[in-house]
Enzyme design. Structure first.
Site, PDB file in Angstrom:
ATOM      1  N   PHE A  71      73.700  80.590  24.071  1.00 27.40           N
ATOM      2  CA  PHE A  71      74.133  79.146  24.150  1.00 27.40           C
ATOM      3  C   PHE A  71      72.771  78.270  23.876  1.00 27.40           C
ATOM      4  CE2 PHE A  71      77.346  81.303  26.920  1.00 27.40           C
ATOM      5  CZ  PHE A  71      78.337  80.639  26.614  1.00 27.40           C
ATOM      6  N   SER A  75      71.865  70.092  21.704  1.00 26.20           N
ATOM      7  CA  SER A  75      73.196  69.675  21.535  1.00 26.20           C
ATOM      8  C   SER A  75      73.792  68.277  21.256  1.00 26.20           C
ATOM      9  CB  SER A  75      74.144  70.495  22.270  1.00 26.20           C
ATOM     10  OG  SER A  75      73.962  70.045  23.540  1.00 26.20           O
ATOM     11  N   TYR A 139      72.642  68.334  13.994  1.00 27.77           N
ATOM     12  CA  TYR A 139      72.917  69.034  15.016  1.00 27.77           C
ATOM     13  C   TYR A 139      73.971  70.276  14.201  1.00 27.77           C
ATOM     14  CZ  TYR A 139      75.749  71.117  18.551  1.00 27.77           C
ATOM     15  OH  TYR A 139      76.595  71.748  19.583  1.00 27.77           O
ATOM     16  N   HIS A 187      78.806  62.115  26.983  1.00 29.97           N
ATOM     17  CA  HIS A 187      80.204  62.562  26.837  1.00 29.97           C
ATOM     18  C   HIS A 187      81.233  61.710  27.361  1.00 29.97           C
ATOM     19  CE1 HIS A 187      78.139  66.283  25.631  1.00 29.97           C
ATOM     20  NE2 HIS A 187      78.576  66.227  24.888  1.00 29.97           N
ATOM     21  N   LEU A 188      82.335  61.545  26.732  1.00 28.83           N
ATOM     22  CA  LEU A 188      83.225  60.650  27.232  1.00 28.83           C
ATOM     23  C   LEU A 188      83.948  60.838  28.775  1.00 28.83           C
ATOM     24  CD1 LEU A 188      85.020  57.814  26.457  1.00 28.83           C
ATOM     25  CD2 LEU A 188      86.919  59.703  25.820  1.00 28.83           C
ATOM     26  N   ARG A 219      90.495  63.175  19.943  1.00 30.77           N
ATOM     27  CA  ARG A 219      89.517  64.503  19.963  1.00 30.77           C
ATOM     28  C   ARG A 219      90.417  65.490  20.640  1.00 30.77           C
ATOM     29  NH1 ARG A 219      86.965  62.087  16.858  1.00 30.77           N
ATOM     30  NH2 ARG A 219      84.691  61.729  16.860  1.00 30.77           N
TER      31      ARG A 219
HETATM   32  N1  UFG Z   1      83.241  57.722  23.194  1.00 28.98           N
HETATM   33  C1  UFG Z   1      83.554  56.426  23.458  1.00 28.98           C
HETATM   34  N2  UFG Z   1      82.380  56.041  24.683  1.00 28.98           N
HETATM   35  C2  UFG Z   1      81.480  56.226  25.034  1.00 28.98           C
HETATM   36  C3  UFG Z   1      81.455  57.902  24.698  1.00 28.98           C
HETATM   37  C4  UFG Z   1      82.175  58.389  23.845  1.00 28.98           C
HETATM   38  O1  UFG Z   1      84.251  55.648  23.055  1.00 28.98           O
HETATM   39  O2  UFG Z   1      80.665  56.034  25.683  1.00 28.98           O
HETATM   40  C5  UFG Z   1      84.080  58.253  22.268  1.00 28.98           C
HETATM   41  C6  UFG Z   1      83.496  58.834  21.004  1.00 28.98           C
HETATM   42  O3  UFG Z   1      83.447  57.887  19.883  1.00 28.98           O
HETATM   43  C7  UFG Z   1      84.428  59.801  20.660  1.00 28.98           C
HETATM   44  C8  UFG Z   1      85.095  60.348  21.874  1.00 28.98           C
HETATM   45  O4  UFG Z   1      84.795  59.298  23.005  1.00 28.98           O
HETATM   46  O5  UFG Z   1      85.689  59.394  19.877  1.00 28.98           O
HETATM   47  C9  UFG Z   1      84.452  61.738  22.222  1.00 28.98           C
HETATM   48  O6  UFG Z   1      82.939  61.545  22.338  1.00 28.98           O
HETATM   49  P1  UFG Z   1      81.979  62.641  23.098  1.00 28.98           P
HETATM   50  O7  UFG Z   1      80.714  61.969  22.866  1.00 28.98           O
HETATM   51  O8  UFG Z   1      82.379  62.931  24.451  1.00 28.98           O
HETATM   52  O9  UFG Z   1      82.176  63.848  22.072  1.00 28.98           O
HETATM   53  P2  UFG Z   1      82.062  64.058  20.410  1.00 28.98           P
HETATM   54  O10 UFG Z   1      83.273  64.122  20.029  1.00 28.98           O
HETATM   55  O11 UFG Z   1      81.180  62.960  19.734  1.00 28.98           O
HETATM   56  O12 UFG Z   1      81.130  65.320  20.309  1.00 28.98           O
HETATM   57  C10 UFG Z   1      81.667  66.602  20.721  1.00 28.98           C
HETATM   58  C11 UFG Z   1      80.682  67.471  21.151  1.00 28.98           C
HETATM   59  C12 UFG Z   1      79.553  67.455  19.879  1.00 28.98           C
HETATM   60  C13 UFG Z   1      80.050  68.161  19.065  1.00 28.98           C
HETATM   61  C14 UFG Z   1      81.021  67.210  18.679  1.00 28.98           C
HETATM   62  C15 UFG Z   1      81.636  67.559  17.199  1.00 28.98           C
HETATM   63  O13 UFG Z   1      80.212  67.245  22.326  1.00 28.98           O
HETATM   64  O14 UFG Z   1      78.804  68.533  20.606  1.00 28.98           O
HETATM   65  O15 UFG Z   1      82.061  67.052  19.389  1.00 28.98           O
HETATM   66  O16 UFG Z   1      81.885  66.389  16.608  1.00 28.98           O
HETATM   67  F1  UFG Z   1      79.131  68.000  17.966  1.00 28.98           F
END
Ligand code: UFG
Length: 324
Positions: A71, A75, A139, A187-188, A219
């Site tokens: 792991f 990331s 990444y 993360h969201l 997602r």
């Molecule tokens: N989001 C918001 N506000 C925030 C944070 C996130 O609206 O403050 C949205 C993002 O735009 C996205 C969704 O919530 O649409 C999820 O976002 P995350 O950051 O939680 O996760 P991601 O989908 O961006 O990322 C995840 C993994 C990464 C991986 C990616 C693949 O955490 O490691 O999916 O695209 F690379």
């Protein structure tokens, strides 16, 4: 003995719990740059870095290691764009060192932590494993480079490996032993729960002009304990003698928008979670949803917590306990 690199991190710590529950002995290797000492669920802990070859080699000499679950990596998508060198170095060079140490010590089984980011912005949903690998961030590029290395290592040296391409890992151990604790948190779900706890004023929604029903990104959230169990199944197949280089998606096959997550988090926590509308975040694909049929049919993987409410509830229980 199974070596788990990055075993003090979010998905790593849950996988150590699942491996031990399945009867495996585990040694955790982690440099604790992002991981946590109190999330190491094994008496065997080696603190150190994958860049340090003599250290790595000594771990293989000290323990009789049959396989590795890897792991340890950087990331964060945004960080990878700002500082690509550290991502190439940490992820690619770190993994190359690990593979060298494995070859030297004749350990030829590896479970590798890959990501949905290898697919970039796919035009077809749900995403199958044979979809072209066209990452749009550094990444994701590092994970594609490593998957390619694993193919070459199989052909040239007989290394057998499984790469798991995770969609959005979320939730926490249902028994409360482990959960998500990132600094910085990006993360969201944990950010939304920070707002529910009153630690942040509001959550910024990154854009509502996407081509989705409510305009926000969709997602595929998958419970971290379900991810952990997939690693146990994959590892056991390799220990049983399965040969080759394999890749499996791990998701629920169902998408939720940012607004869906917000509403369900309000339902689970019973708290007000104020939000503000912001700009799109660069590099966010509108929709990412997995097809995980291959992991189901090939590994017999079954999700125990497919319900988004269970995912948010376990994350909330952990969040209250850890940060409340
Ligand atoms: N989001 C918001 N506000 C925030 C944070 C996130 O609206 O403050 C949205 C993002 O735009 C996205 C969704 O919530 O649409 C999820 O976002 P995350 O950051 O939680 O996760 P991601 O989908 O961006 O990322 C995840 C993994 C990464 C991986 C990616 C693949 O955490 O490691 O999916 O695209 F690379």
């Amino acid at each position: 003995m199974i070596l788990v690199t990055g075993g003090a991190g979010y998905i790593g710590s849950h996988t150590v719990l699942a491996l031990r529950e399945a009867g495996h002995e585990v040694v955790v290797l982690d440099n604790l740059s992002r991981g946590h000492r109190d999330l190491v669920f094994s008496d065997h802990f080696e603190e150190g870095d994958l860049q340090n070859f003599p250290f790595l080699d000594s771990v293989f000499t000290k323990y009789s290691i049959r396989a590795v679950v890897h792991f340890a990596a950087s990331s964060l998508v945004g960080e990878s764009m700002k500082d690509p060198e550290s991502y190439y170095y940490n992820n690619i060079c770190g993994t190359l060192n690990l593979l060298r140490a494995m070859r030297k010590n004749r350990v030829m089984r590896l479970v590798f932590s890959s990501t949905a980011a290898v697919y970039g912005e796919p035009a077809v949903i749900p995403i199958m494993e044979d979809y072209p690998l066209e990452p749009t961030n550094v990444y994701g590029e590092t994970k594609v480079a490593i998957e390619n290395m694993l193919s070459r290592y199989h052909t040239a040296y007989g290394l057998n490996s499984i790469s798991f391409r995770y969609f959005n890992a979320a939730g926490a151990d249902p028994d409360g032993r482990a959960g998500e604790d990132h600094t910085p948190e990006t993360h969201l779900i944990p950010l939304v729960l920070d707002v529910a706890l009153g630690k942040r004023k509001n959550i910024t929604i990154f854009g509502n002009d996407y081509p989705t029903e409510d305009g926000t990104c969709i997602r595929d959230y998958i419970h971290v304990s379900d991810l952990a169990r997939a690693h146990v199944l994959g590892l056991e197949r390799l220990l049983d003698g399965m040969k080759g280089k394999f890749a499996f998606n791990l998701g629920n096959g169902r998408g939720y928008s940012v607004l869906d997550i917000l509403q369900r988090s309000r339902d689970v926590t019973g708290r007000d979670i104020p939000s503000v509308m912001g700009q799109r975040r660069e590099g966010d694909p509108p929709i990412l949803v997995a097809s995980s049929g291959k992991a189901e049919s090939f590994l017999g993987w079954r999700r125990q917590y497919p319900d988004i409410i269970d995912i948010i509830r376990t994350a909330w229980d952990w969040h209250l306990h850890r940060f409340g």
